[in-house]
Design a protein around this motif. Structure first.
Motif, PDB file in Angstrom:
ATOM      1  N   ASP A 328      39.391  48.874  44.367  1.00 13.52           N
ATOM      2  CA  ASP A 328      38.963  48.362  43.116  1.00 13.52           C
ATOM      3  C   ASP A 328      38.340  49.459  42.274  1.00 13.52           C
ATOM      4  N   GLY A 331      41.426  51.538  41.275  1.00 15.65           N
ATOM      5  CA  GLY A 331      42.267  51.090  40.195  1.00 15.65           C
ATOM      6  C   GLY A 331      41.419  51.341  38.937  1.00 15.65           C
ATOM      7  N   TYR A 332      40.387  51.501  38.683  1.00 16.28           N
ATOM      8  CA  TYR A 332      39.374  51.715  37.616  1.00 16.28           C
ATOM      9  C   TYR A 332      39.720  53.289  37.186  1.00 16.28           C
ATOM     10  N   GLN A 337      48.832  51.120  39.468  1.00 14.40           N
ATOM     11  CA  GLN A 337      48.926  51.068  40.965  1.00 14.40           C
ATOM     12  C   GLN A 337      50.084  50.266  41.235  1.00 14.40           C
ATOM     13  N   LEU A 359      51.307  48.264  38.151  1.00  9.33           N
ATOM     14  CA  LEU A 359      51.312  48.515  36.767  1.00  9.33           C
ATOM     15  C   LEU A 359      51.559  50.017  36.578  1.00  9.33           C
ATOM     16  N   ARG A 361      50.198  52.773  33.781  1.00 12.85           N
ATOM     17  CA  ARG A 361      49.672  52.682  32.368  1.00 12.85           C
ATOM     18  C   ARG A 361      50.146  53.402  31.457  1.00 12.85           C
TER      19      ARG A 361
ATOM     20  N   GLY B 235      36.348  42.972  31.883  1.00 15.90           N
ATOM     21  CA  GLY B 235      37.605  42.612  32.319  1.00 15.90           C
ATOM     22  C   GLY B 235      37.865  43.650  33.365  1.00 15.90           C
ATOM     23  N   PHE B 237      40.061  45.991  36.207  1.00 12.77           N
ATOM     24  CA  PHE B 237      41.029  47.016  35.903  1.00 12.77           C
ATOM     25  C   PHE B 237      42.309  46.635  35.500  1.00 12.77           C
ATOM     26  N   GLY B 238      42.793  47.558  34.590  1.00 13.30           N
ATOM     27  CA  GLY B 238      44.065  47.072  33.906  1.00 13.30           C
ATOM     28  C   GLY B 238      44.207  45.990  33.142  1.00 13.30           C
ATOM     29  N   LYS B 241      41.230  46.418  28.181  1.00 18.78           N
ATOM     30  CA  LYS B 241      39.914  46.713  27.580  1.00 18.78           C
ATOM     31  C   LYS B 241      40.283  47.871  26.656  1.00 18.78           C
TER      32      LYS B 241
END
Ligand code: ATP
Ligand code: MG
Lengths: 469, 596
Positions: A328, A331-332, A337, A359, A361, B235, B237-238, B241
């Motif tokens: 978690d 991922g932030y 990922q 994903l 980004r 929200g 992650f991903g 936002k």
């Protein structure tokens, strides 16, 4: 005091502190050591006569807290502690290429230590965000699902989220072997950080690099499962200090593979518990986000410099749970990922990438007209949309039976199967060009009626759809 | 000004440094720590000792090193030169740091927020003998081609002008106006200072009734925010936002944007800088960077500065609000700020309450969002400004029941709830239309009615109904299968799909669909809702839903938003859809359908 200590005391002149007030796990408490700096590296001599390194976690006039690097077995409170006057640093130079080190930066390849080069602090300094160039150079990995739907770009940090037993090592090795920048053909230098690995796991990667001749362009920093956990906190930082040097001083394109970051986080938790800190979720410290960020944020591209640092960490999700604090928080921080799925693996699909929650980004910045191919983003979007409908249709079919699905949903069901067999799945030694990847995508998309392809502009359909070619 | 006083370091634990030996040290006082003079702020005093949170990395710091107290609180420099700059969490321009240190940020560098060597063309608005009070505008400077900077008398200053500099070019610290404030002299410069943690005063708070137009349909139409309002965007992650906030910062109709990248990615700041320099304001052709201030404390920069960055951003935003502008303050992510509070709290040994957060977390969140609002500013001439605050929230595990999300939702007027499921399907913006809310929807209805169409509110409600009906039907369909549904229900699903794909989904990062004008939003809404209404009549008269679903115009409805002819194309399609439905009505010999 033992003879050994006595002798050590004479052998090393300069300031020393004798005797700890407490030894708790790998933490050592020294009373009255006011000269130690926060973060300073110290040498610790135990009664067993061995020298260990330590690092100051808390400095103070009345008391200092030291983490012992290396194992604490055989250590008692009767120790000698010698300041080095410096934080943890490693030497960086061209000599590093082809070398292997442990988590204290000692050579493990039988060659002598690195003696040339500048000393650099392994913590690194934060990259100034205004000096960054937004990463946009597409890396072709030859793996369809990544190139087509989760494109990697130079300077990105893109982790693989997995579960033990899944072929994440294979995927990472395949990427390291096949990665090239389109049109340049130049291969990547690889920095490998092994964190808490078994000998077999470490051996697999080294074999892989040897096989492709990448060993000449590789630096490995390996902390084995049997090595002290506390060194896991240094391993990725040493590797990244080396990687930064190769990328931003030598102008190389560096791919850094770090595995398994979950072992890093466990070590962080262990240390935090030993310090008696207030635990956060599942016992991991509240600062784990910031701590991980100081690792992952070292990836990037700097304006006006030639090289790049791309990060490919592997994170095994405890219990396969994406919401576990380790994946978690990762991922932030990371730029997407790649998630592997047990279900796909069980069905014999390699690479078993579960694309829906995966994903990249930075994909949009790196693909499309002028970079890869003009249809790339649209095709990827349409694949996502169609596959998610297909997967939902499959779930529904399990409940109501395929026969009760509408004609339209049955098509999507068929699409999902074809997608998995013809697009997703490929061989470990199969290196697909981007054109082949996109053509395969069109082939599976053409199973759907053309008017369903609402995410692709009509002109693009006319140009690339198999029925027009 | 107080004399500098010197003490010494007694303990270093990460960003918290304990010191002793300074008489009368105060909470919030700025200190310089160690030989490298790292910036810090006093956060605790007990006995003869005090603790400071240090805004730079403390590695290598030793007990015994000096600490210098300044006798001043942590302030922000306000004045021309803020716009178009990127500053770090403690107000230092990152460009200047780069010039001095290269691409990696070292320690102990002191640089002013406002450059001293730059000169500005000053135009005075006051003369000798004028009486000035708090907030009065005494002169202006064209800060950037996009923004006129109004120089205001600081909030606590009164007096009569005894000296006034003529029009000309000046640096920010040169005296422009001298006031006689009841015997003592006060010099006004372009620059003023304000304590970062204290909200700036205003004359009066006003209701918020004008929507912030973001050009994002799901926001403007379904979950609008009023200028001066507050929004949380939580929200996992991903879920989108940052992309949503970037879009708002680029396209929304506010005069000034202050963007705080708080504990997030360096590459996102780089991307934003690129975007802000390329994208131009349509009216003037100037890059939108010239109306923006970016504050960047990326996740690898010191944690304690993360906490400061939020206050600095809010103070700068209020300062432009006081000049009479509509300002949007964006914070991505407030969760990282809350975590910084937690970390500093725990290093100070404060008692944690929920998930390790200190007991004052809800207070801190409330105080931040309280700084939003539409106000009448202090002073003359009369000025109205607004400050809209939009904060991202990053809940661990995407779970909205964690403390930061829960408290934030208590204090904001609007929530755009991001949904992981939607994001997996690449439905962006992944704003869940069932979970989100806006308390401004009714307040801004009047604006829509006056500026776009009196029918807007009715269509909006209808669209929400279709969407919520569809989600009920979907849960039934997942048990019985879609083919078991009656035709009316299938039509609802079709209409909802058209709305989702053709209206709510808006992914373009360039081209026609990046920004959707309110009029076009209205026409798209009208197209889809009227389509549903007419088609519904047909289905009730036994026209098969299948027939309606296979009209080619149904697929066109899902793409027309991208048509470069804009609202014209939507109007044309409207006619076509109505014609097609009428055709079906005739084919089946039923009344209704199409335009009567
Ligand atoms: N409006 C949008 N249009 C197109 N794509 C989008 C949109 N919103 C999000 N995305 C996609 O989702 C990805 C993740 O979005 P974003 O970076 O905004 O997530 P986030 O919620 O800020 O995540 P984190 O909390 O990790 O920072 C983007 O890189 C982009 O691919
Ligand atoms: Mg984000």
């Amino acid at each position: 005091m033992s003879d050994l200590l006595e002798r050590a005391l004479h052998r090393y002149p300069g300031k020393m502190y004798r005797g700890a007030s407490e030894l708790r796990g790998s933490l050592l408490v020294l009373e009255g050591a006011p000269d130690l700096a926060y973060g300073e590296v110290v040498r610790i001599y135990g009664e067993d006569g061995r020298e260990r390194l330590g690092r100051v976690l808390e400095a103070g006039v009345d008391r200092a807290l030291i983490e012992v690097l290396g194992d604490v077995e055989g250590l008692s409170t009767d120790v000698l502690v010698k300041p080095t006057g410096s934080t943890f640093k490693v030497r960086v130079s061209e000599e590093l290429l082809g070398r292997m080190f442990n988590g204290r930066f000692e050579p493990i390849d039988g060659h002598p230590p690195v003696v040339h080069g500048e000393l650099r602090d392994i913590t690194g300094a934060p990259m100034n965000p205004v000096s960054r160039e937004h990463p946009s150079q597409f890396i072709q990995t030859g793996v369809s699902v990544i190139d087509g739907m989760l494109s990697l770009v130079r300077g990105q940090k893109l982790p693989i989220f997995s579960v033990s037993g899944l072929p994440h090592d294979l995927l990472a090795a395949q990427i390291a072997r096949q990665a090239t920048v389109r049109g340049e053909g130049e291969s990547f230098a690889v920095v490998f950080a092994g964190i808490g690995l078994t000998r077999d796991e470490a051996g697999f990667f080294i074999e892989q690099f040897k096989e492709t001749g990448a060993i000449e362009r590789m630096v490995a920093v390996i902390n084995l499962a049997e090595d002290p956990p506390i060194e896991r906190l240094l391993t990725p930082r040493i590797a990244l200090t080396v990687a930064e040097y190769l990328a931003f001083d030598m102008g190389m394109h560096v791919l850094t593979i770090m595995t398994d970051m979950t072992n890093y986080c466990e070590a962080l938790r262990e240390l935090s518990a030993a310090r008696g800190e207030v635990p956060g979720r599942l016992g991991y410290p509240g600062y784990m986000y910031s701590d991980l960020a100081t690792i992952y944020e070292r990836a990037g591209v700097i304006r006006g410099r030639r090289g790049s640092l791309t990060l490919l960490p592997i994170v095994t999700m405890p219990g396969g749970d994406l919401r576990h604090p380790i994946p978690d928080l990762t991922g932030y921080i990371t730029e997407g990922q790649v998630i592997l799925s047990q279900d796909l693996h069980a069905r014999g699909i390699y690479p078993p990438v579960n694309v829906l929650p995966s994903l990249s980004r930075l994909m949009r910045a790196g693909v499309g007209a002028g970079k890869t191919r003009e249809d790339h983003t649209y095709v990827a979007d349409q694949l996502y949309d169609a596959y998610s409908r297909g997967v939902r249709a499959r779930d529904l079919a399990r409940v109501v039976g395929a026969i009760n699905l509408s004609e339209r949903l049955r098509r999507y069901l068929k699409f999902a199967d074809a997608f998995e067999q013809e697009f997703l799945s490929q061989g470990f030694y199969e290196n697909r060009s981007l054109e082949e990847t996109l053509d395969r995508a069109w082939r599976v998309l053409s199973l759907l009626p053309e008017e369903e392809l609402v995410r692709i502009p009509v002109e693009i359909i006319k140009k690339y759809h198999p029925s027009y070619r | 000004m107080a004399q500098p006083r010197v003490g010494r370091v007694v303990r270093v634990a990460g960003p918290i440094v304990e010191g002793e030996g300074i008489e009368g040290i105060e909470m919030g006082e700025v200190v310089y720590v160690g030989y490298e003079q790292l910036l810090g702020e006093v956060v605790r005093i007990s006995g003869g000792r005090f603790s400071a949170q240090v805004y730079e990395d403390t590695e290598g710091l030793r007990p015994g090193e000096p600490i210098v107290a300044t006798g001043r609180p942590f302030v922000v420099e306000l004045g021309p030169g803020l716009l178009a700059s990127v500053i770090d969490g403690i107000g230092r321009p990152l460009k200047m740091i780069e010039e001095r240190m290269g691409p990696f940020i070292g320690r102990g560098l002191r640089v002013n927020t406002l450059p001293r060597d730059r000169r500005w063309e000053y135009r005075p608005l006051v003369k000798r003998g004028d009486e000035l009070g708090p907030g009065d505008v005494f002169g202006v400077v064209q800060e950037t081609p996009l923004v006129e900077h109004r120089l205001m008398v600081p909030p606590e200053v009164h007096g009569v002008v005894v000296d006034a500099a003529p029009e000309g070019s000046y640096a920010v610290d040169e005296p422009l106006v001298t006031l006689d404030a009841g015997g003592s002299k006060v010099e006004l410069t372009m620059k003023q200072e304000w304590p970062a943690r204290r909200p700036r005063p205003y004359a009066e708070r006003l209701p918020c009734k004008t929507p912030l137009i973001t050009g994002q349909r799901v926001i403007d139409t379904l979950f609008p925010v009023a200028k001066g309002g507050t929004v949380a965007i939580p929200g996992g992650f991903g879920t989108g936002k940052t992309v949503t906030l970037h879009k708002i910062s680029m396209y929304s109709d506010s005069k000034i944007v202050v963007y705080i990248g708080c504990g997030e990615r360096g590459n996102e700041v780089a991307e934003m800088l690129e975007g802000f320099s390329e994208l131009v304001d349509p009216a003037t052709g100037r890059p939108i960077m010239e109306r923006s201030v970016i504050i960047a404390n990326t996740s690898n920069m010191p944690v304690s500065a993360r906490e400061a960055s939020i206050h600095i951003g809010a103070t700068i935003a209020e300062y432009y609000r006081d000049q009479g502008y509509d300002v949007t303050l964006i914070a991505d992510s407030t969760s990282r700020w809350a975590e910084a509070l937690r970390e500093v709290g725990s290093r100070l040994g404060e008692l944690p309450v929920e998930e390790g957060y200190p007991a004052y977390l809800p207070d801190s969140i409330a105080r931040f969002y309280e700084r939003a609002g539409r106000v009448k500013a202090l002073g003359r001439p009369e000025r109205f400004g607004s400050l809209t605050i939009i904060g991202a929230v990053s809940p661990p595990g995407g779970d909205f029941s964690e403390p930061v999300t829960v408290y934030t939702l208590r204090f904001v007027g609007c929530m755009w709830a991001l949904d992981t499921e939607l994001a997996y399907r690449r439905h962006f913006p992944a704003i869940n239309w069932m979970r989100s809310f806006s308390r401004y929807a009714e307040e801004v209805e009047k604006w829509w009615s006056e500026n776009v169409s009196p029918e807007f509110a009715r269509y909006r409600r209808k669209a929400l109904q279709i969407l919520s009906l569809a989600s009920e039907i979907e849960s039934i369909a997942s048990i019985v299968g879609e083919s078991a549904l009656p035709d009316e229900q299938r039509l609802v699903l079709l209409a909802a799909e058209v709305l989702r794909e053709g209206f709510l989904r808006q992914v373009a990062l360039r081209g026609e669909d990046t920004f959707c004008e309110p009029v076009k939003q209205f026409w798209l809404l009208k197209l889809m809702v009227d389509f549903f209404d007419k088609a519904y009549e047909l289905v009730r008269s036994r026209v098969p839903a299948e027939e309606i679903a296979s009209l080619p115009a149904v697929h066109v409805m899902q793409r027309v938003k991208e048509d470069e002819r804009g609202v014209e194309a939507v109007r044309e399609l409207y006619e076509r859809v109505m014609r097609d439905l009428k055709g079906l009505a005739e084919k089946y010999g039923v009344s209704g359908g199409g335009r009567e």
